[in-house]
Design a protein around this motif. Structure first.
Motif, PDB file in Angstrom:
ATOM      1  N   LYS A 233       0.852  -1.185   0.000  1.00 34.48           N
ATOM      2  CA  LYS A 233       0.000   0.000   0.000  1.00 34.48           C
ATOM      3  C   LYS A 233       0.892   1.241   0.000  1.00 34.48           C
ATOM      4  O   LYS A 233       1.825   1.343   0.794  1.00 34.48           O
TER       5      LYS A 233
ATOM      6  N   ARG B 262      -2.378   4.571   4.584  1.00 32.75           N
ATOM      7  CA  ARG B 262      -2.033   3.356   5.319  1.00 32.75           C
ATOM      8  C   ARG B 262      -2.723   3.303   6.684  1.00 32.75           C
ATOM      9  O   ARG B 262      -3.249   2.253   7.082  1.00 32.75           O
TER      10      ARG B 262
ATOM     11  N   THR C 211      -9.972  -2.802   1.031  1.00 29.45           N
ATOM     12  CA  THR C 211      -9.846  -1.472   0.430  1.00 29.45           C
ATOM     13  C   THR C 211      -9.746  -1.559  -1.081  1.00 29.45           C
ATOM     14  O   THR C 211      -8.980  -2.372  -1.616  1.00 29.45           O
TER      15      THR C 211
ATOM     16  N   PHE D 245      -7.169  -4.343  -1.918  1.00 31.79           N
ATOM     17  CA  PHE D 245      -6.219  -4.662  -0.862  1.00 31.79           C
ATOM     18  C   PHE D 245      -6.888  -5.543   0.193  1.00 31.79           C
ATOM     19  O   PHE D 245      -8.026  -5.306   0.590  1.00 31.79           O
TER      20      PHE D 245
ATOM     21  N   ASP E 230      -3.057  -6.260   4.192  1.00 30.72           N
ATOM     22  CA  ASP E 230      -2.946  -4.878   3.721  1.00 30.72           C
ATOM     23  C   ASP E 230      -2.152  -4.784   2.420  1.00 30.72           C
ATOM     24  O   ASP E 230      -1.578  -3.740   2.100  1.00 30.72           O
TER      25      ASP E 230
ATOM     26  N   GLY F 130      -2.104  -5.235  -1.913  1.00 28.67           N
ATOM     27  CA  GLY F 130      -2.977  -5.208  -3.078  1.00 28.67           C
ATOM     28  C   GLY F 130      -2.787  -6.454  -3.907  1.00 28.67           C
ATOM     29  O   GLY F 130      -1.751  -6.635  -4.548  1.00 28.67           O
TER      30      GLY F 130
END
Length: 217
Positions: free
Chosen positions: A54, A70, A78, A184, A189, A191
């Motif tokens: 991220k 973040r 996300t 994500f 966390d 992608g």
């Protein structure tokens, strides 16, 4: 469902040809973007072999306050998209498709999902105008604006090329940018999924429940 191998070169070439997503003719990339590779399923996401980190990105949200990507999305499913509010076609359709799909989620998953729209045209997309545009799409969506160079650098780390907005001969202003949506995982966390500009509302509706859990569609 049949799975096909997508090479980094093929995806980089595809990214180069999607720069004109918002109303223009395709142009070749002249700047370097992160190359990507993964497994692509017909009509759905590309599952990336090497997930993206991220970006360390702090921009201004629609209330005029600093927003740390973040920190604000840590542990949350996300979706990140780079576009602009004056786009005549792809940007509003992409956000509308995600908005419809989000409403099909259970309420808890709706509240946990973060959808982040980062403008590629910060000169015109002020916090106020960006907020009004996103409110019409889905009031839960986060809109970010700020320094163009910062935005461009963050996009490049996700394999997305964007160019500064420019005025056309007819007086219109066009922002050339890649049209990928990056998903994500709430678990890592990172992608791990990439969606192209032709992704339909049905695909997002089918995939979001798994994205909310950090699972591959």
């Amino acid at each position: 469902m049949r799975t096909t191998r997508v090479t980094a070169a093929a995806l980089a070439a595809a990214a180069a040809l999607t720069l004109s997503a918002c109303g223009g003719e395709p142009t070749a990339r002249t700047d370097a973007v992160t190359q990507i590779s993964g497994q692509a399923k017909t009509g759905t996401a590309t599952v990336l072999d090497r997930p993206f980190d991220k970006p360390e990105l702090v921009l201004t949200d629609t209330t005029g306050k600093p927003w740390n990507l973040r920190e604000q999305t840590k542990g949350k499913p996300t979706l990140i998209y780079f576009g602009y509010t004056n786009c005549p076609d792809v940007c509003p359709l992409t956000m509308s498709n995600i908005a419809v799909a989000r409403k099909a989620l259970p309420q808890a998953d709706q509240e946990n999902l973060r959808v982040v729209f980062v403008t590629t045209d910060p000169e015109r997309d002020t916090p106020e105008s960006l907020g009004a545009w996103l409110k019409a799409q889905d009031p839960s969506f986060v809109g970010l604006t700020g320094d163009f160079a910062t935005i461009q650098a963050a996009a490049r780390t996700l394999g997305i090329g964007i160019d500064p907005a420019k005025k056309e001969a007819d007086g219109s202003v066009v922002s050339m940018h890649g049209a990928q949506v990056i998903a994500f995982s709430p678990k890592t966390d990172e992608g791990y999924l990439l969606y192209g500009e032709n992704t339909t509302v049905d695909t997002y509706t089918a995939d979001l429940p798994k994205i909310a859990k950090g699972e591959n569609p």
